[in-house]
Enzyme design. Structure first.
Site, short mmCIF file in Angstrom:
data_model
loop_
_atom_site.label_atom_id
_atom_site.label_comp_id
_atom_site.label_asym_id
_atom_site.label_seq_id
_atom_site.Cartn_x
_atom_site.Cartn_y
_atom_site.Cartn_z
N MET A 245 0.84 -1.20 0.00
CA MET A 245 0.00 0.00 0.00
C MET A 245 0.87 1.25 0.00
O MET A 245 1.89 1.30 0.66
CB MET A 245 -0.88 0.00 1.26
CG MET A 245 -1.94 1.06 1.25
SD MET A 245 -3.33 0.68 2.31
CE MET A 245 -2.62 0.73 3.93
N CYS A 246 0.48 2.23 -0.77
CA CYS A 246 1.15 3.53 -0.78
C CYS A 246 0.08 4.60 -0.97
O CYS A 246 -1.05 4.28 -1.30
CB CYS A 246 2.14 3.63 -1.94
SG CYS A 246 3.58 2.57 -1.77
N GLY A 247 0.45 5.83 -0.76
CA GLY A 247 -0.48 6.92 -1.01
C GLY A 247 0.07 7.82 -2.10
O GLY A 247 1.27 8.08 -2.15
N ARG B 124 -1.33 5.35 4.64
CA ARG B 124 -1.11 4.48 3.48
C ARG B 124 0.38 4.27 3.23
O ARG B 124 0.76 3.37 2.47
CB ARG B 124 -1.73 5.08 2.21
CG ARG B 124 -3.23 5.21 2.25
CD ARG B 124 -3.76 5.56 0.88
NE ARG B 124 -3.53 4.47 -0.05
CZ ARG B 124 -4.38 3.46 -0.23
NH1 ARG B 124 -5.51 3.42 0.42
NH2 ARG B 124 -4.09 2.49 -1.08
N ASN C 209 1.42 3.40 -6.90
CA ASN C 209 0.85 2.59 -5.83
C ASN C 209 0.65 1.21 -6.45
O ASN C 209 -0.11 1.08 -7.41
CB ASN C 209 -0.47 3.19 -5.36
CG ASN C 209 -1.18 2.35 -4.31
OD1 ASN C 209 -2.37 2.53 -4.07
ND2 ASN C 209 -0.49 1.41 -3.69
#
Lengths: 296, 233
Positions: A1-3, A32, A174
């Site tokens: 997960m990333c933002g 995130r 992402n």
């Protein structure tokens, strides 16, 4: 997960507020991606000049008299702006490659370069990274940011997003790519090299190499759907704007908002909560395998 | 917290999410049929989830992940758009989204009505188990994947691979279907289906005639192993 966050301003009078708006969006995406954070900001341009953003873990020593050293090495005027662990060197476009080679030889990490783009990224919580670089006070026409929860490579400055692989081009991501090693080898055969082990940097290099071959930004982004395997929501920045593309499965979230003043992108609606006029904005989810871009 | 004549207003700029949900859950348990309005939701996650009693909740704005999850008996209305997983595993009650819903809306839902006034994106009604979902706009790809029972009604178009590996859920689509998933086929609209659809459209306040829809369902070819396919494995 990333933002991921992105903001493209349609009105010049909003430019001084770009950093402030993007910083709130970035900090909201902390849960995130709490490992690292980064931002690419597209600011002022000086005719015939280029900006090279470099990073050092020992900035005091590395940046002392760096402008004079580069000036002597490339025989051209050089100015320097030091921002925490980063420094932005402004010099004539004609000596850009020579300067980059010299800076790399000195052990400095190249974050990116371009006529308007500056890149700031570090390991740490987004709020701390933003404060270190004074992101709130930065102005510009557009910018993209990323909060990282690492999967494919180590938590380091070089592993943080955005990745820049050509002048004024950068990419945030992402997801995770599964054919990045194969693609890295393919690109290397063409003479396109990456600086890290990271999967996203390969995505960035792929897009840059397609553009260098004559593709438009739209065509290069279309190509990611066919040639890159894995999960991705990409936001790519160029001198004139930004583009968005999601893989056909589209399990990585994405939401966009548009008003008369701006186009905004985020992984989640939460990041828009403080944007002016968001209540009346057109808000939608970008379709899978569909390229969107805004340019001025 | 402000109480007006008929409803309690919860302001999310003044209250934490956990406090808001605890307040709602306690009111639901008390079976008091109370009414709440939540202002400044700011796209928060897991809003109004786990309500298991009669309660009327209106959220004034857009919500993040998993709004109204596991809902039982409560009526939740989002006056905005909803993030991924809205009304996930809903048991009963009514959840209305005035705007759009993100991916996997109504996933694994057992009952009740999920009424989406805008579009729903991918995987709408995935593995639904008895819920009724009415989408006034379009739905994205892989919707009703492995859907077991219940009804999915779409007034607009459906994306790729509708109803892939479908069990016994009924799918009604008024517009175009980009492609059908494995084992999902077009089926005859019999009088009992017109009746079910008429009732659902009325409940959802949808302006459409049951006769305009096409029914899709399972071809039931994946229910048993086909010996002719043995070489495939």
């Amino acid at each position: 997960m990333c933002g991921i966050v992105g903001l493209f301003l349609k009105k010049d009078e909003l430019r001084p507020q770009l950093g402030d708006m993007l910083t709130d969006m970035l900090i909201t995406m902390t849960d995130r991606g709490p490992d690292s954070a980064g931002i690419a900001i597209y600011g002022e341009e000086a005719d015939g000049m280029v900006k090279i953003t470099v990073q050092s873990d020992t900035p005091d020593a590395a940046f002392a008299d760096l402008d004079a050293a580069v000036c002597a090495a490339v025989d051209a005027p050089v100015t320097i702006k030091v921002v925490d662990t980063h420094a932005v060197l402004t010099l004539p476009e004609a000596v850009e490659q020579e300067a980059i080679a010299y800076l790399e030889e000195k052990g400095l990490r190249i974050m990116g370069s371009g006529a308007t783009m500056e890149i700031y990224k570090e390991v740490g919580l987004p709020k701390d990274v933003a404060a270190r670089f004074g992101l709130r006070d930065m102005g510009g026409s557009h910018g993209i940011g990323h909060t990282r929860m690492a999967t494919e490579s180590a938590v380091t400055t070089m592993g943080a997003h955005p990745f820049s692989t050509a002048d004024d081009q950068c990419l945030v991501h992402n997801g995770s790519l599964s054919n990045h090693n194969q693609m890295r080898r393919k690109l290397a055969k063409k003479g396109v090299f990456t600086r890290s082990e990271n999967d996203t940097e390969v995505g960035a290099a792929y897009i840059s190499s397609r553009i260098a071959d004559g593709a438009t930004l739209g065509e290069a982004l279309e190509g990611t759907i066919k040639d890159l395997d894995g999960f991705f929501t990409f936001v790519t920045g160029t001198k004139n704007g930004f583009g968005v593309v999601r893989d056909p499965i589209a399990c990585k979230p994405a939401v966009m908002a548009e008003t008369d003043d701006y186009v905004a992108f985020a992984s989640e609606y939460r990041a828009f909560a403080d944007l002016p006029g968001i209540e009346a904005a057109r808000v939608w989810e970008p379709e899978p395998a569909t390229v969107y871009f805004w340019e001025r | 917290m402000t109480t007006t004549l008929d409803k309690t207003v919860l302001d999310m700029t003044a209250m934490e999410l956990r406090e808001v949900n605890t307040t709602l859950q306690a009111a639901a348990k008390a079976q008091a049929n109370a009414a709440f309005e939540i202002i400044n939701p700011r796209g928060s996650h897991a809003m109004a989830c786990g309500l298991d009693g009669p309660l009327d909740v209106t959220i004034k704005g857009s919500t993040g992940y998993y709004c109204a999850g596991m809902n039982k008996d409560a009526t939740v209305t989002v006056e905005g758009s909803a993030g991924p997983g809205v009304a996930e595993n809903m048991m009963s009650g009514v959840v209305t989204i005035e705007g759009d819903a993100s991916q996997y809306a109504g996933a694994t839902g057992h009952g009740g009505l999920l009424n989406i006034k805008g579009n729903a994106s991918s995987r709408c009604g995935i593995s639904m188990k008895g819920i009724d979902i009415v989408v006034h706009g379009n739905i994205g790809h892989m919707s009703a994947f492995m859907a077991q029972s219940g009804n999915l009604v779409v007034l607009g178009d459906a994306g790729d691979a509708l109803g892939d590996s479908l069990y016994e859920a009924r799918l009604f689509v008024r517009g175009n279907v980009k492609s059908l998933g494995a084992d999902c086929i077009k089926k005859e609209m019999r009088p009992e289906h017109i009746e079910i659809l008429k009732e659902l459209l009325e409940k959802a306040g949808a302006d459409a005639k049951p006769e305009e829809f096409t029914r899709y369902g399972s071809a039931r070819k994946l229910y048993n192993f086909n010996i002719d396919h043995a070489d495939e494995y």
